[in-house]
Each structure stands twice: as C-alpha cells, then as structure tokens.
Design a protein around this motif. Structure first.
Motif, PDB file in Angstrom:
ATOM      1  N   GLY A   1       0.813  -1.202   0.000  1.00 26.54           N
ATOM      2  CA  GLY A   1       0.000   0.000   0.000  1.00 26.54           C
ATOM      3  C   GLY A   1       0.841   1.243   0.000  1.00 26.54           C
ATOM      4  O   GLY A   1       2.064   1.204  -0.062  1.00 26.54           O
ATOM      5  N   PRO A   2       0.196   2.391   0.071  1.00 21.67           N
ATOM      6  CA  PRO A   2       0.926   3.636   0.067  1.00 21.67           C
ATOM      7  C   PRO A   2       1.675   3.823   1.370  1.00 21.67           C
ATOM      8  O   PRO A   2       1.359   3.204   2.384  1.00 21.67           O
ATOM      9  CB  PRO A   2      -0.194   4.688  -0.075  1.00 21.67           C
ATOM     10  N   PRO A   3       2.710   4.684   1.382  1.00 21.65           N
ATOM     11  CA  PRO A   3       3.432   4.931   2.612  1.00 21.65           C
ATOM     12  C   PRO A   3       2.512   5.492   3.679  1.00 21.65           C
ATOM     13  O   PRO A   3       1.676   6.342   3.404  1.00 21.65           O
ATOM     14  CB  PRO A   3       4.497   5.951   2.188  1.00 21.65           C
ATOM     15  N   ARG A   4       2.692   4.997   4.922  1.00 25.69           N
ATOM     16  CA  ARG A   4       1.722   5.316   5.956  1.00 25.69           C
ATOM     17  C   ARG A   4       2.032   6.606   6.702  1.00 25.69           C
ATOM     18  O   ARG A   4       1.143   7.172   7.312  1.00 25.69           O
ATOM     19  CB  ARG A   4       1.643   4.144   6.946  1.00 25.69           C
ATOM     20  N   SER A   5       3.272   7.063   6.728  1.00 24.83           N
ATOM     21  CA  SER A   5       3.605   8.274   7.460  1.00 24.83           C
ATOM     22  C   SER A   5       3.850   9.418   6.502  1.00 24.83           C
ATOM     23  O   SER A   5       4.202   9.216   5.339  1.00 24.83           O
ATOM     24  CB  SER A   5       4.843   8.047   8.329  1.00 24.83           C
ATOM     25  N   ALA A   6       3.680  10.650   7.030  1.00 23.97           N
ATOM     26  CA  ALA A   6       3.911  11.825   6.186  1.00 23.97           C
ATOM     27  C   ALA A   6       5.356  11.888   5.729  1.00 23.97           C
ATOM     28  O   ALA A   6       5.645  12.254   4.591  1.00 23.97           O
ATOM     29  CB  ALA A   6       3.526  13.085   6.964  1.00 23.97           C
ATOM     30  N   GLY A   7       6.291  11.525   6.620  1.00 25.67           N
ATOM     31  CA  GLY A   7       7.706  11.545   6.242  1.00 25.67           C
ATOM     32  C   GLY A   7       8.017  10.576   5.121  1.00 25.67           C
ATOM     33  O   GLY A   7       8.771  10.904   4.201  1.00 25.67           O
ATOM     34  N   ALA A   8       7.427   9.386   5.194  1.00 19.24           N
ATOM     35  CA  ALA A   8       7.652   8.402   4.139  1.00 19.24           C
ATOM     36  C   ALA A   8       7.072   8.874   2.821  1.00 19.24           C
ATOM     37  O   ALA A   8       7.684   8.711   1.762  1.00 19.24           O
ATOM     38  CB  ALA A   8       7.039   7.062   4.540  1.00 19.24           C
ATOM     39  N   ARG A   9       5.877   9.479   2.889  1.00 18.52           N
ATOM     40  CA  ARG A   9       5.257   9.974   1.657  1.00 18.52           C
ATOM     41  C   ARG A   9       6.120  11.063   1.018  1.00 18.52           C
ATOM     42  O   ARG A   9       6.291  11.087  -0.201  1.00 18.52           O
ATOM     43  CB  ARG A   9       3.855  10.510   1.953  1.00 18.52           C
ATOM     44  N   ARG A  10       6.652  11.953   1.847  1.00 18.64           N
ATOM     45  CA  ARG A  10       7.513  13.012   1.307  1.00 18.64           C
ATOM     46  C   ARG A  10       8.771  12.442   0.677  1.00 18.64           C
ATOM     47  O   ARG A  10       9.207  12.886  -0.388  1.00 18.64           O
ATOM     48  CB  ARG A  10       7.873  14.009   2.415  1.00 18.64           C
ATOM     49  N   THR A  11       9.356  11.440   1.335  1.00 18.60           N
ATOM     50  CA  THR A  11      10.581  10.848   0.808  1.00 18.60           C
ATOM     51  C   THR A  11      10.326  10.156  -0.525  1.00 18.60           C
ATOM     52  O   THR A  11      11.101  10.296  -1.485  1.00 18.60           O
ATOM     53  CB  THR A  11      11.161   9.846   1.817  1.00 18.60           C
ATOM     54  N   VAL A  12       9.237   9.410  -0.606  1.00 17.78           N
ATOM     55  CA  VAL A  12       8.882   8.748  -1.865  1.00 17.78           C
ATOM     56  C   VAL A  12       8.650   9.785  -2.953  1.00 17.78           C
ATOM     57  O   VAL A  12       9.086   9.623  -4.102  1.00 17.78           O
ATOM     58  CB  VAL A  12       7.640   7.856  -1.675  1.00 17.78           C
ATOM     59  N   LEU A  13       7.985  10.870  -2.615  1.00 18.80           N
ATOM     60  CA  LEU A  13       7.717  11.920  -3.592  1.00 18.80           C
ATOM     61  C   LEU A  13       9.018  12.536  -4.100  1.00 18.80           C
ATOM     62  O   LEU A  13       9.167  12.797  -5.296  1.00 18.80           O
ATOM     63  CB  LEU A  13       6.830  13.001  -2.978  1.00 18.80           C
TER      64      LEU A  13
END
Length: 410
Positions: A221-233
């Motif tokens: 699934g998508p990254p669960r934390s805001a930090g992970a989402r930012r890093t993936v982006l």
C-alpha cells in the motif's frame, strides 16, 4: 502447481523444477527481446524526426504540440494497461501492443501536416505506453519468480536496442526516405514479435509478488507516514528530472545537431546513438558502481555528470563537442532512475516503486513537448539546458535526502 513452487523444486534438482527453470530462462530471453525491440523501434522514430518535421512544415512549437500526442496516447493507455494485464495476462498484452507499436511506426512519414502528425502520434504513443507497462509487469513477475535482481538487464536491453536503432538510422538516413525506413522497421518489428511472441503466449506468467510471503517492510500500500510519503515523492521527482532528459534528447537531440550545428543527417542521428551507447554501458556496469560508491554517491555523481554533459551538448559551438556532451549525459543519467526507484521502494515497498515510476515516465513523456515550447519562445540550445538544470536538481535532492533510510517506512 503454481510456477513459483516449481522454481522451488528446481533448487532441489527435481525434473519438474528443471523444466520450470528452462521455462523461466526462455521467458527471460523473450522479454529481453521485447525490451530491445521497444528501444529499437522508438529510436528509429526519433532519428527521423528532423525529416518528418521538414516534411510536415512544422515549426518547433507545432512539433512540440504534435509530440504531445505521444505523451497523451501513452498516459491514457498506461492507466488502462494494468487492468488489461490483470484480466488477460501481461504476456498477451505485451505481444498485442508490440504488434500495435510496429504497425503505428509506419504512419508518421505518411502525414503532411502537424495536425495529422499529432493524431498519428496518439496511436504511436498509445502503443508505446501500453507495451512499457505490459513488459515491466511481466518482468516484475519474472524477477519475483527467479528471486534474482535481473530487472536492470531488461532496461539495458532497451538502451541497447535504442543504440542499434539510432545507429541503423544514421546509416540509412541519407539513403532511404523516412517512409521506406520506418516501413522496414515495421516489418522487422512484426517478424521479431512473431518469433518471440509464442514463447510468452505458451508460458503462463510466473506467480506474481502477491504469492510470496508477506513482508512488513514491503507493504504494497501507500506509505503510511507523512515523512515516508515526502521521501517517496522526492525520489519520484528525481526520477522525473532524469527521465525528462532521456525524453528530451531522444526527440530533440538529432534536430539540435542538424538544425543548430548543420550536422549531416547521419552524424545527427549518431547523437542519440552515442547517448544510448553510454547509457547502456552505464547500466551494465551499474551494479559494480553501486557496490563501490553506494546509492547516494552514485545518484549525486550521476546527476552532476549529466548536468555538465548536457551543458556541453546544448551550448557547444561544434558538432563533435556536442556529441561528446551527449555521450557524457547518457553516462550520467544511466543509473539515476533505477536508484531513485529502488530508494522509493526501500521506504514504501511496491507502493513507493509505483509512485516513483509513474512520475518518472511522466517526465519522459512531458520532456519533449516542453522542449518544443521553450525552443519556440527562446531557442533549442537554451531549451536543452533545462535538462542540465533538472539533472543538477536531481543530484541536489538526492544529497538532501541521503539520511532518510528505509526506517521512513513506518
């Protein structure tokens, strides 16, 4: 018995396992040929863009709009091909889109206006986007079954096919019309599909990754934390920046050499051939480079190398200096996309890989029309310097997130 279980049997030396291993080897060979065919056909189109631009009487802006047809067609089919692969299987979709791509390649030289060229390129882009999604889907299943990281070999085959296609285009550019050249490539594509396609159609796809034991660190699934989402982006944007350069050089490199530096058609076609050659060499040596430098240093060094090479390629006053710049750019860009996707996957598993790959392909598709618009407003050399700017930006972003490890998953 699922094919993945047969692979496990192969480890113990069972006869059925030997058969499964042979099947996987044949599948890998066939898929490699399709990746090479994709690069070969795409390069054949690329090197004839200057002649087709002249034939249609298109300005740089008109050509940019026409090339947007490739992007639009690819984006539409990329959103649909995943569903088709789930319903009909990635092997069948790969073969069908290979036929479609081969046939659509013969259409651009038949056009006589920018509008009809854009409409034709919609079909070409649809086939190109479809085969890329289908091939990569098939390759992901095969990599999971083999349990070996062989994905770079497929992308190296694409680069090698591009190099061969551009090299052939350079040899025949002065002797054959675009119509004869691209029709010949259509025939070649259909013949190779007829040879390699039955292998894919006879063998089912290996067990998809979902069949493997679930791993907490590879959440689909998508990254669960805001930090992970930012890093993936961030890593997705890095992939976009470098793929932008690949698309820009593919569609505008030969035109820059021919139009701005008065290069012979054969020499102009050699620009993309050199770029593809050094990118292939870089990908083939990427594993060793990663082992010695690590992912961050490889990414940063690649971005800075590509930036320097593209500044030389865009602004050099002579053809040979520009060719050197193109070669250096290919070497620099070679491993940035794979590293960015791998780092995104380390943070968020398959969801991160999907996000970074989507952004990367977006950069490759949007780069050519963006260069066209900028060339109309300024000049083509100035427009091409944006490749250097984005490559340097990718290096800076890679350095900025150097300490964001896979712990960002949670």
């Amino acid at each position: 018995m699922p094919l993945l279980n047969k692979v496990r049997t192969a480890v113990s030396g069972g006869t059925r396992g030997d058969t499964a291993t042979l099947s996987l080897t044949r599948l890998r060979t066939a898929l490699t040929l399709f990746f090479a065919l994709d690069g070969f056909l795409f390069a054949g189109w690329v090197v004839r863009i200057p002649a087709i631009k002249q034939q249609t009487g298109a300005s740089a802006g008109d050509l940019g709009l026409a090339l947007l047809g490739v992007s639009a067609g690819a984006v539409v089919t990329m959103t649909l091909t995943g569903r088709l692969c789930r319903r009909y299987g990635s092997h069948l979709v790969t073969v069908v889109t290979a036929v479609f791509l081969s046939l659509s390649l013969a259409l651009p030289p038949l056009t006589r206006s920018p509008l009809t060229l854009g409409l034709v390129l919609l079909a070409f882009g649809a086939a190109y986007g479809g085969i890329n999604v289908a091939m990569n889907s098939a390759a992901v299943d095969l990599v999971a079954a083999l349990r070996r990281p062989v994905m770079p070999s497929f992308h190296a085959a694409f680069s090698l096919g591009g190099m061969l296609g551009a090299g052939l285009g350079g040899l025949v550019a002065g002797a054959l019309s675009p119509t004869a050249h691209l029709l010949g490539l259509t025939v070649a594509g259909l013949l190779l599909t007829a040879a390699a396609g039955p292998v894919l159609l006879r063998h089912p796809s290996p067990a998809p990754p979902e069949a493997l034991p679930a791993r907490p660190e590879a959440d689909a699934g998508p990254p669960r934390s805001a930090g992970a989402r930012r890093t993936v982006l961030v890593f997705g944007v890095i992939a976009l920046c470098t793929a932008y350069g690949e698309g820009a050089l593919a569609d505008w490199g030969a035109l820059h050499l021919a139009q701005d530096l008065a290069a012979h058609p054969g020499v102009a076609a050699a620009g993309y051939s050199l770029f593809a050659l050094t990118m292939t060499a870089g990908r083939l040596s990427g594993t060793v480079l990663l082992e010695r430098l690590g992912q961050t240093r490889t990414l940063v060094a690649g971005g800075l190398t590509a930036a320097a090479g593209m500044l030389l390629g865009a602004l050099a006053p002579t053809v040979w200096a520009a060719l050197l710049g193109f070669a250096v750019t290919g070497l620099g860009l070679a491993n940035i996309f794979p590293v960015a996707v791998a780092r995104a996957g380390a943070v968020a598993g398959p969801g991160g890989v999907a996000t970074a790959s989507t952004l990367g392909y977006g950069g490759m598709l949007l780069g050519p029309p963006s260069i066209g618009f900028l060339a109309d407003w300024f000049s083509l050399p100035v427009a091409l310097t944006t490749v250097a700017v984005l490559a340097a930006g990718a290096a800076a972003m890679g350095w900025a997130v150097r300490d964001r490890r896979a712990s960002g998953r949670s």
